[in-house]
Design a protein around this motif. Structure first.
Motif, short mmCIF file in Angstrom:
data_model
loop_
_atom_site.label_atom_id
_atom_site.label_comp_id
_atom_site.label_asym_id
_atom_site.label_seq_id
_atom_site.Cartn_x
_atom_site.Cartn_y
_atom_site.Cartn_z
N ARG A 30 0.85 -1.18 0.00
CA ARG A 30 0.00 0.00 0.00
C ARG A 30 0.89 1.23 0.00
NH1 ARG A 30 -1.58 3.69 3.31
NH2 ARG A 30 -3.59 4.70 3.04
N CYS A 31 0.52 2.19 -0.85
CA CYS A 31 1.30 3.43 -0.93
C CYS A 31 0.70 4.47 0.03
CB CYS A 31 1.29 3.96 -2.36
SG CYS A 31 2.10 5.55 -2.51
N PRO A 32 1.50 5.00 0.96
CA PRO A 32 0.97 6.00 1.89
C PRO A 32 0.69 7.35 1.21
CG PRO A 32 3.30 5.61 2.30
CD PRO A 32 2.90 4.67 1.21
N ASN A 33 1.26 7.54 0.04
CA ASN A 33 1.07 8.80 -0.67
C ASN A 33 -0.24 8.83 -1.46
OD1 ASN A 33 1.93 11.42 -1.67
ND2 ASN A 33 2.37 10.38 -3.60
N CYS A 34 -0.47 7.82 -2.32
CA CYS A 34 -1.68 7.84 -3.17
C CYS A 34 -2.72 6.82 -2.69
CB CYS A 34 -1.32 7.59 -4.63
SG CYS A 34 -0.75 5.92 -4.99
N ALA A 35 -2.40 6.05 -1.66
CA ALA A 35 -3.32 5.08 -1.04
C ALA A 35 -3.67 3.90 -1.93
CB ALA A 35 -4.59 5.76 -0.52
N LYS A 36 -3.01 3.78 -3.09
CA LYS A 36 -3.30 2.65 -3.97
C LYS A 36 -2.61 1.39 -3.46
CE LYS A 36 -4.82 4.74 -8.18
NZ LYS A 36 -4.38 5.69 -9.20
N ILE A 37 -3.22 0.26 -3.80
CA ILE A 37 -2.70 -1.03 -3.37
C ILE A 37 -2.28 -1.83 -4.60
CG2 ILE A 37 -3.37 -3.25 -2.31
CD1 ILE A 37 -5.15 -1.54 -0.39
N PHE A 38 -1.13 -2.47 -4.53
CA PHE A 38 -0.69 -3.31 -5.64
C PHE A 38 0.05 -4.54 -5.12
CE2 PHE A 38 3.83 -2.10 -5.83
CZ PHE A 38 3.82 -0.89 -5.14
N THR A 39 0.18 -5.53 -5.98
CA THR A 39 0.80 -6.79 -5.61
C THR A 39 2.14 -6.94 -6.30
OG1 THR A 39 -1.38 -7.75 -5.40
CG2 THR A 39 0.44 -9.29 -5.60
N THR A 40 3.13 -7.42 -5.57
CA THR A 40 4.43 -7.69 -6.19
C THR A 40 4.82 -9.14 -5.91
OG1 THR A 40 5.63 -6.97 -4.22
CG2 THR A 40 5.29 -5.33 -5.95
N LYS A 41 5.64 -9.67 -6.78
CA LYS A 41 6.25 -10.97 -6.53
C LYS A 41 7.73 -10.69 -6.51
CE LYS A 41 2.60 -13.73 -8.45
NZ LYS A 41 2.10 -14.33 -9.69
N GLU A 42 8.32 -10.81 -5.35
CA GLU A 42 9.72 -10.44 -5.22
C GLU A 42 10.58 -11.66 -4.92
OE1 GLU A 42 9.80 -7.26 -2.29
OE2 GLU A 42 7.83 -6.68 -3.03
N SER A 43 11.76 -11.63 -5.44
CA SER A 43 12.68 -12.72 -5.19
C SER A 43 13.90 -12.21 -4.46
CB SER A 43 13.08 -13.38 -6.49
OG SER A 43 14.14 -14.26 -6.22
N GLY A 44 14.03 -12.61 -3.22
CA GLY A 44 15.19 -12.21 -2.43
C GLY A 44 16.47 -12.74 -3.03
N MET A 45 16.37 -13.96 -3.56
CA MET A 45 17.56 -14.58 -4.15
C MET A 45 17.95 -13.83 -5.42
SD MET A 45 17.36 -18.65 -3.65
CE MET A 45 15.63 -18.96 -3.88
N ALA A 46 16.94 -13.46 -6.20
CA ALA A 46 17.22 -12.75 -7.45
C ALA A 46 17.84 -11.39 -7.20
CB ALA A 46 15.95 -12.60 -8.28
N ASP A 47 17.52 -10.79 -6.04
CA ASP A 47 18.09 -9.48 -5.70
C ASP A 47 19.60 -9.54 -5.56
OD1 ASP A 47 15.61 -8.39 -5.71
OD2 ASP A 47 15.37 -8.37 -3.54
N ASN A 48 20.11 -10.73 -5.25
CA ASN A 48 21.55 -10.86 -5.06
C ASN A 48 22.27 -11.46 -6.27
OD1 ASN A 48 21.60 -9.82 -2.41
ND2 ASN A 48 20.72 -11.75 -1.70
N LEU A 49 21.57 -11.51 -7.39
CA LEU A 49 22.19 -12.03 -8.61
C LEU A 49 22.68 -10.87 -9.48
CD1 LEU A 49 19.97 -14.91 -10.06
CD2 LEU A 49 22.28 -15.09 -9.15
N PHE A 50 23.81 -11.10 -10.12
CA PHE A 50 24.35 -10.09 -11.03
C PHE A 50 24.61 -10.71 -12.39
CE2 PHE A 50 25.10 -8.36 -6.90
CZ PHE A 50 24.93 -7.00 -7.07
N VAL A 51 24.29 -9.94 -13.42
CA VAL A 51 24.49 -10.42 -14.79
C VAL A 51 25.77 -9.77 -15.34
CG1 VAL A 51 23.51 -10.52 -17.11
CG2 VAL A 51 22.00 -10.68 -15.13
#
Ligand SMILES: [Zn+2]
Length: 150
Positions: A30-51
Motif C-alpha cells: 500500500r502506498c501511503p502517498n496515493c493510497a493505492k494497493i498493488f501486488t508484487t512478486k519479489e525474489s530475495g535470491m534474485a536481488d543478489n544475482l548479477f548479470v
C-alpha cells in the motif's frame, strides 16, 4: 519498493506469503502517498544475482526485465489474450529463474548463460518463441543507446 502508480519511494507491506516453493515472495503493498494497493512478486535470491554482460559490465539481475522480455516473445499476433500471455510468461520466467540459481557461480551469471537458459525454456513451449528470443537478445546486446556507457 517504489509505488508503481505515483513512484513514491516507500510503500507499506500489508500482506505477504512465500510462493513457488519459496523462490518468490508475494507481497500486497500500500502506498501511503496515493493510497493505492498493488501486488508484487519479489525474489530475495534474485536481488543478489548479477548479470555479467559481454562487455564485462556487471548489472543487478532484475526479474521484471526477464518477465517483460519473455512476455514480448509470447505476446505475438492479433487476437492474443494479454492475461493468458502474462500467465504463460510468468510460468516460463519462474522456470528460468530456478535454473539461474543453480547455474550462478557466486551470485554472478554470464548474460550468454542467461540467454541460453531462457532459450531452452522457451523452446520447450514453442520453437518459434526460442528463435524470436535469440533474435531479440542479439539485438539487445549489439545496440548501444545514446548516452549509454559501453
Ligand atoms: Zn503511490
Amino acid at each position: 519498493m517504489k509505488c508503481i502508480y505515483c513512484a513514491n519511494r516507500k510503500t507499506e507491506v500489508i500482506n505477504s506469503r512465500e510462493i513457488k516453493g519459496g523462490t518468490l515472495t508475494w507481497r500486497r503493498r500500500r502506498c501511503p502517498n496515493c493510497a493505492k494497493i498493488f501486488t508484487t512478486k519479489e525474489s530475495g535470491m534474485a536481488d543478489n544475482l548479477f548479470v555479467i554482460k559481454r562487455n564485462g559490465s556487471r548489472q543487478r539481475f532484475i526479474y521484471e526485465k526477464l518477465f517483460v522480455s519473455i512476455f514480448i516473445i509470447v505476446n505475438t499476433g492479433k487476437n492474443r489474450d494479454n492475461g493468458d500471455d502474462a500467465k504463460l510468461a510468468k510460468k516460463i520466467s519462474a522456470r528460468i529463474l530456478k535454473k539461474l540459481f543453480v547455474a550462478a557461480e557466486s551470485r554472478d551469471i554470464k548474460s550468454k548463460i542467461l540467454i541460453a537458459l531462457a532459450y531452452e525454456e522457451l523452446k520447450k513451449v514453442h520453437r518459434s518463441y526460442a528463435d524470436r528470443y535469440i533474435a531479440y537478445s542479439d539485438y539487445r546486446l549489439k545496440v548501444t543507446f545514446p548516452g549509454q556507457q559501453k
